[in-house]
Design an enzyme around this catalytic site. Structure first.
Site, PDB file in Angstrom:
ATOM      1  N   GLY A  11      41.156  39.461  36.985  1.00  0.00           N
ATOM      2  CA  GLY A  11      40.394  39.754  38.189  1.00  0.00           C
ATOM      3  C   GLY A  11      38.899  39.571  37.978  1.00  0.00           C
ATOM      4  N   MET A  12      38.134  39.751  39.061  1.00  0.00           N
ATOM      5  CA  MET A  12      36.681  39.561  38.986  1.00  0.00           C
ATOM      6  C   MET A  12      36.039  40.417  37.914  1.00  0.00           C
ATOM      7  SD  MET A  12      35.013  39.178  42.785  1.00  0.00           S
ATOM      8  CE  MET A  12      35.516  40.826  43.312  1.00  0.00           C
ATOM      9  N   LEU A  13      36.363  41.702  37.909  1.00  0.00           N
ATOM     10  CA  LEU A  13      35.746  42.600  36.941  1.00  0.00           C
ATOM     11  C   LEU A  13      36.259  42.326  35.531  1.00  0.00           C
ATOM     12  CD1 LEU A  13      33.927  44.897  36.167  1.00  0.00           C
ATOM     13  CD2 LEU A  13      35.711  46.513  36.904  1.00  0.00           C
ATOM     14  N   TYR A  63      46.507  47.677  42.256  1.00  0.00           N
ATOM     15  CA  TYR A  63      46.977  47.124  43.519  1.00  0.00           C
ATOM     16  C   TYR A  63      45.822  47.318  44.494  1.00  0.00           C
ATOM     17  CZ  TYR A  63      50.172  46.336  47.507  1.00  0.00           C
ATOM     18  OH  TYR A  63      50.798  45.854  48.631  1.00  0.00           O
ATOM     19  N   THR A  64      45.151  46.232  44.867  1.00  0.00           N
ATOM     20  CA  THR A  64      43.920  46.346  45.652  1.00  0.00           C
ATOM     21  C   THR A  64      44.036  45.787  47.066  1.00  0.00           C
ATOM     22  OG1 THR A  64      43.121  44.262  44.723  1.00  0.00           O
ATOM     23  CG2 THR A  64      42.468  46.293  43.597  1.00  0.00           C
ATOM     24  N   TYR A 127      45.926  53.130  50.128  1.00  0.00           N
ATOM     25  CA  TYR A 127      45.236  52.664  48.919  1.00  0.00           C
ATOM     26  C   TYR A 127      44.434  53.795  48.294  1.00  0.00           C
ATOM     27  CZ  TYR A 127      41.649  50.281  46.136  1.00  0.00           C
ATOM     28  OH  TYR A 127      40.786  49.902  45.132  1.00  0.00           O
TER      29      TYR A 127
END
Length: 290
Positions: A11-13, A63-64, A127
């Protein structure tokens, strides 16, 4: 040699954390980066095996899909709560320190001043509920843990609001953007470097807010993106959340306080405008044209 494990490394991070670890300081580090395909944290035995032998674990796996979670809460809970618990138990068993990423969605989003690190949790979405449960699991199962909440993330490694605005600027004359949600646009590289500082300085375990300073609305951020690209910010027009109904409720106010950084005398994240200016060329790059 400090041995790091990064989950959710695709992922981005996760991607920026790998860069930050490679560039930070002179301390020798060995970094294991596992993507979702490499490690399913919902499987307890797999988490235990992956964590074994590491000194620091950064759990970026999550899970975003905020809207999908409204109708798939069990799946979101499996990753965000059960998976977090599996990683936390594995860290405790192996003696590893844990950095667990969380979110502004654990709050109700109706405050009028920045949320403190110890503010009561009151999630309004599926979420948010699953991430709040993950925080509880980490704190219950792993005493040596930093729970790091962040929000409004953008970076070069994945889809995000800043990249979307840059893309729309190339195809639309005007763009309507909500002006009634406030938050802190946060570059993933800033968060990654903040995580490295927390661990390197042996900061107190507990809850930390890793967001930039300052605040704005999505409309304000979009205008800054247009201006940063040398475009007319008047092409961005304000609208309201009600004009864009979504399955999951969006927090109206997502500004997080940074008392933990001040009390520990550690450098907090920069102002959001400073970070956007530093990152915009890379984040907004049209990769389809490359």
């Amino acid at each position: 040699m400090t041995r790091w494990l990064v989950t959710g490394a695709g992922g981005m991070l996760g991607l920026d954390l790998q860069v930050a670890l490679a560039l930070a300081g002179v301390e020798p580090r060995e970094v294991t980066a596992l993507t979702r395909k490499d490690l399913d944290i919902t499987v307890a035995d797999a988490a235990m095996q992956a964590v074994r032998g590491h000194d620091v674990v950064v759990n970026c796996a999550a899970y975003t899909a905020v809207d999908d979670a409204e109708t798939h809460e069990a799946q979101a809970f499996a990753v965000n709560a059960v998976g977090a618990a599996n990683v936390a138990r594995a860290c405790r068993a192996s003696g590893a320190r844990l950095v667990h990423l969380s979110t502004d969605y654990v709050f109700s989003g109706d405050a009028t001043e920045p949320y403190a690190e110890d503010a009561p949790l009151a999630p309004r979405s599926a979420y948010g509920r699953t991430k709040a449960a993950g925080e509880w699991a980490v704190q219950a199962h792993c005493p040596q843990a930093w729970v790091v909440r962040t929000a409004w993330l953008y970076g070069a490694g994945g889809p995000n609001f800043v990249r979307t605005m840059a893309a729309l600027s190339r195809t639309r004359e005007t763009v309507d953007v909500v002006d009634d949600q406030r938050g802190q646009p946060t570059w993933t590289m800033d968060v990654a470097q903040g995580i490295v500082r927390l661990v390197a300085e042996s900061a107190p375990f507990g809850v930390w807010h890793a967001t930039t300073s300052g605040e704005t609305t999505w409309y304000g951020l979009a205008r800054e993106v247009f201006a940063g690209l040398g475009l007319d910010p008047e092409r961005v027009r304000p609208t309201t959340t009600s004009a864009f109904p979504r399955p999951a409720p969006r927090p109206g106010y997502s500004v997080l306080g940074h008392d933990a950084w001040r009390m520990s005398r550690l450098a907090a994240l920069p102002h959001w405008r400073e970070s956007l200016a530093a990152s915009l060329a890379d984040v907004a790059h049209d990769r389809s044209a490359s």
